[in-house]
Motif scaffolding. Structure first.
Motif, mmCIF file in Angstrom:
data_model
loop_
_atom_site.group_PDB
_atom_site.id
_atom_site.type_symbol
_atom_site.label_atom_id
_atom_site.label_comp_id
_atom_site.label_asym_id
_atom_site.label_seq_id
_atom_site.Cartn_x
_atom_site.Cartn_y
_atom_site.Cartn_z
ATOM 1 N N SER A 196 0.826 -1.204 0.000
ATOM 2 C CA SER A 196 0.000 0.000 0.000
ATOM 3 C C SER A 196 0.862 1.256 0.000
ATOM 4 C CB SER A 196 -0.915 -0.004 1.228
ATOM 5 O OG SER A 196 -1.647 1.194 1.315
ATOM 6 N N PHE A 197 1.934 1.240 0.795
ATOM 7 C CA PHE A 197 2.857 2.385 0.824
ATOM 8 C C PHE A 197 3.521 2.592 -0.533
ATOM 9 C CE2 PHE A 197 7.226 3.923 1.358
ATOM 10 C CZ PHE A 197 7.001 5.134 1.980
ATOM 11 N N LEU A 198 3.975 1.515 -1.162
ATOM 12 C CA LEU A 198 4.630 1.619 -2.470
ATOM 13 C C LEU A 198 3.659 2.120 -3.535
ATOM 14 C CD1 LEU A 198 6.789 -1.636 -2.486
ATOM 15 C CD2 LEU A 198 7.540 0.712 -2.054
ATOM 16 N N ASP A 199 2.404 1.654 -3.479
ATOM 17 C CA ASP A 199 1.419 2.118 -4.457
ATOM 18 C C ASP A 199 1.161 3.617 -4.318
ATOM 19 O OD1 ASP A 199 1.200 -0.441 -5.445
ATOM 20 O OD2 ASP A 199 -0.579 -0.941 -4.283
ATOM 21 N N GLU A 200 1.025 4.075 -3.075
ATOM 22 C CA GLU A 200 0.795 5.508 -2.854
ATOM 23 C C GLU A 200 2.008 6.333 -3.261
ATOM 24 O OE1 GLU A 200 -0.577 8.560 0.753
ATOM 25 O OE2 GLU A 200 -0.477 6.381 1.090
ATOM 26 N N THR A 201 3.207 5.815 -2.961
ATOM 27 C CA THR A 201 4.434 6.514 -3.353
ATOM 28 C C THR A 201 4.559 6.600 -4.862
ATOM 29 O OG1 THR A 201 5.548 5.746 -1.347
ATOM 30 C CG2 THR A 201 6.934 6.503 -3.155
ATOM 31 N N ASP A 202 4.256 5.492 -5.537
ATOM 32 C CA ASP A 202 4.325 5.481 -6.996
ATOM 33 C C ASP A 202 3.349 6.480 -7.602
ATOM 34 O OD1 ASP A 202 5.275 4.067 -9.533
ATOM 35 O OD2 ASP A 202 3.123 3.775 -9.682
ATOM 36 N N GLU A 203 2.169 6.594 -7.019
ATOM 37 C CA GLU A 203 1.183 7.553 -7.519
ATOM 38 C C GLU A 203 1.659 8.993 -7.329
ATOM 39 O OE1 GLU A 203 -3.518 8.795 -6.808
ATOM 40 O OE2 GLU A 203 -2.614 7.160 -5.680
ATOM 41 N N VAL A 204 2.242 9.284 -6.151
ATOM 42 C CA VAL A 204 2.725 10.641 -5.887
ATOM 43 C C VAL A 204 3.877 10.991 -6.826
ATOM 44 C CG1 VAL A 204 3.871 12.102 -4.174
ATOM 45 C CG2 VAL A 204 1.946 10.671 -3.499
ATOM 46 N N LEU A 205 4.823 10.061 -7.012
ATOM 47 C CA LEU A 205 5.954 10.332 -7.893
ATOM 48 C C LEU A 205 5.517 10.482 -9.348
ATOM 49 C CD1 LEU A 205 8.745 7.995 -6.461
ATOM 50 C CD2 LEU A 205 8.555 10.474 -6.258
ATOM 51 N N GLY A 206 4.539 9.672 -9.758
ATOM 52 C CA GLY A 206 4.023 9.824 -11.114
ATOM 53 C C GLY A 206 3.387 11.187 -11.328
ATOM 54 N N GLN A 207 2.622 11.645 -10.343
ATOM 55 C CA GLN A 207 2.028 12.974 -10.429
ATOM 56 C C GLN A 207 3.104 14.050 -10.449
ATOM 57 O OE1 GLN A 207 -0.551 13.041 -7.033
ATOM 58 N NE2 GLN A 207 -2.192 11.930 -8.060
ATOM 59 N N TYR A 208 4.180 13.847 -9.665
ATOM 60 C CA TYR A 208 5.266 14.822 -9.652
ATOM 61 C C TYR A 208 5.939 14.923 -11.016
ATOM 62 C CZ TYR A 208 9.967 16.621 -8.996
ATOM 63 O OH TYR A 208 11.126 17.323 -9.144
ATOM 64 N N LEU A 209 6.249 13.789 -11.628
ATOM 65 C CA LEU A 209 6.940 13.799 -12.920
ATOM 66 C C LEU A 209 6.073 14.437 -13.998
ATOM 67 C CD1 LEU A 209 8.634 10.273 -12.893
ATOM 68 C CD2 LEU A 209 9.723 12.501 -12.580
ATOM 69 N N ARG A 210 4.807 14.069 -14.034
ATOM 70 C CA ARG A 210 3.915 14.657 -15.045
ATOM 71 C C ARG A 210 3.755 16.161 -14.808
ATOM 72 N NH1 ARG A 210 1.270 9.658 -14.122
ATOM 73 N NH2 ARG A 210 -0.067 10.624 -12.552
ATOM 74 N N GLY A 211 3.570 16.555 -13.562
ATOM 75 C CA GLY A 211 3.425 17.976 -13.266
ATOM 76 C C GLY A 211 4.683 18.753 -13.577
ATOM 77 N N GLN A 212 5.865 18.167 -13.279
ATOM 78 C CA GLN A 212 7.121 18.860 -13.544
ATOM 79 C C GLN A 212 7.338 19.059 -15.038
ATOM 80 O OE1 GLN A 212 9.632 19.949 -10.938
ATOM 81 N NE2 GLN A 212 9.718 21.174 -12.795
ATOM 82 N N LEU A 213 7.003 18.068 -15.836
ATOM 83 C CA LEU A 213 7.138 18.209 -17.293
ATOM 84 C C LEU A 213 6.223 19.308 -17.825
ATOM 85 C CD1 LEU A 213 7.386 14.461 -18.416
ATOM 86 C CD2 LEU A 213 9.217 16.171 -18.373
ATOM 87 N N LEU A 214 5.011 19.384 -17.296
ATOM 88 C CA LEU A 214 4.092 20.447 -17.727
ATOM 89 C C LEU A 214 4.626 21.825 -17.350
ATOM 90 C CD1 LEU A 214 0.601 18.889 -16.862
ATOM 91 C CD2 LEU A 214 1.549 19.322 -19.132
ATOM 92 N N VAL A 215 5.139 21.958 -16.127
ATOM 93 C CA VAL A 215 5.684 23.242 -15.688
ATOM 94 C C VAL A 215 6.864 23.651 -16.566
ATOM 95 C CG1 VAL A 215 6.903 24.401 -13.800
ATOM 96 C CG2 VAL A 215 4.896 23.005 -13.311
ATOM 97 N N MET A 216 7.761 22.720 -16.857
ATOM 98 C CA MET A 216 8.918 23.015 -17.691
ATOM 99 C C MET A 216 8.501 23.464 -19.082
ATOM 100 S SD MET A 216 11.188 19.765 -16.420
ATOM 101 C CE MET A 216 12.326 19.822 -17.784
#
Length: 370
Positions: A196-216
């Motif tokens: 459960s922890f890994l799934d939540e972490t993976d979701e947060v990191l995925g959102q971070y990467l997608r959001g960072q690419l959009l910001v850039m």
């Protein structure tokens, strides 16, 4: 003193953690390319999976993904080259002329207050001449000496640049199997909570990467268009570099600002042109801080601006420049753990004393029941 089985298990895990920490401390210089390769493989894994779903072999998809990443990094580096090659020769020619104009305005103004203030333009011109076109032999000799002294360090740097993508390639080939084998090392009673922890972490990191690419992407377009509108000749390389460099928070914007102002000083030779470029960066920073980053990135991770600044300083102090790069994604992972620790604390007897021994309310009998 006889230890209980629970105490023995706890001490065993503590000993394992201490041994792992000591091993990581000793092998830190060797592990760095492998850690970077693991981060690279994690970021590129979704792309490889999408290519594999389109019946592209995994070995080919992994190669394509790494090649694309290398091309992007190379393009970012090459964006700086034309700026430097065009700006440095102009320093010797245009800075003295700019200082002459400053003297023409500064000397009369200072004279009104009885101050003898004047910039020695001739000395500055000689200094720039020595800086740009002089001491080539000394620089070459110093470089050769440093190469002889630090040849092993230089070889290690280039070796890591080659080793990191190779290790990432092999990790991408067997990513699913590697994850499955790692999960088998987790005690079965802990597996549901860890998963459960890994799934939540993976979701947060995925959102971070997608959001960072959009910001850039948004900021790269904004700075390029805005700098072109004010007439800056190097608007494309400086604008794109500034937008992409925001991946390193604050540092990327600072480098872009310095490059933009330097280009404006050398091109416009006037306060108005420099001020316009400064306004562009000021508007961009305000828009990024107040709208772009909170909407596209901040809300996805849930980090407060103060927490972002602390994370950058802490990770930078511990791991140097690499720590600055991984500060936000690592903080996102820590945030997941902190949320879970907080939830456990709020539900514990430490926070709610007597909760476990609170009297149970009697069950009311149903209608007609005695």
């Amino acid at each position: 003193m006889t230890l209980s089985p629970a105490q023995i298990r706890s001490l065993t895990w503590v000993a394992i953690a201490v041994a792992i920490w000591a091993l990581l401390t000793v092998l830190a210089p060797v592990l760095m390319p492998f850690v970077l390769a693991a981060v690279m493989a994690y970021a590129l894994h979704p792309l490889v999976e999408k290519l594999n779903d389109r019946r592209i072999p995994r070995w080919l998809g992994a190669g394509v993904a790494i090649a694309l990443l290398m091309l992007v990094l190379l393009a970012v580096v090459l964006l700086i080259v034309p700026v430097i090659t065009k700006q440095v020769p102009l320093l010797k020619e245009q800075v003295p002329a700019l200082l002459d104009r400053v003297n023409d305005s500064l000397v009369p103004l200072a004279g009104r207050f009885g101050i003898d203030l004047q910039i020695d333009v001739a000395q500055v011109r000689e200094w720039l001449k020595d800086l740009v076109t002089g001491h080539e032999q000394e620089l070459i000799n110093g470089l050769l000496s440093s190469l002889r002294i630090g040849g092993s360090a230089l070889a290690a740097v280039f070796g890591n640049l080659v080793l990191t993508p190779i290790v990432a390639y092999y990790l991408l080939l067997d990513w699913a199997g590697l994850v499955e084998r790692s999960k088998r090392l987790i005690p079965p009673r802990w597996l549901p909570s860890v998963q459960s922890f890994l799934d939540e972490t993976d979701e947060v990191l995925g959102q971070y990467l997608r959001g960072q690419l959009l910001v850039m992407g948004v900021l790269a377009v904004f700075y390029t268009v805005a700098l072109a509108l004010v007439g800056l000749k190097l608007a494309l390389p400086i604008g794109v570099f500034t937008g992409l460099a925001v991946f390193v928070p604050y540092l990327g914007f600072g480098l872009g600002l310095v490059m933009g102002l330097l280009a404006a000083v050398l091109q416009f030779q006037s306060l108005t042109g420099v001020a316009l470029v400064g306004v562009v960066y000021a508007v961009g920073q305000v828009a990024e801080s107040m709208y772009v980053t909170p909407r596209l990135l901040g809300e996805r991770i849930g980090l407060h601006p103060i927490a972002v600044i602390f994370a950058l300083m802490a990770f930078g102090h511990l791991f140097g420049f690499v720590g600055v790069l991984i500060a936000l994604p690592a903080s996102a992972v820590l945030l997941v753990g902190i949320r879970r620790a907080k939830a456990g604390y709020l539900a514990s007897d430490l926070y709610l004393p007597g909760a476990a021994t609170a009297p149970v309310a009697p069950v009311q009998p149903k209608d007609g029941a005695e």
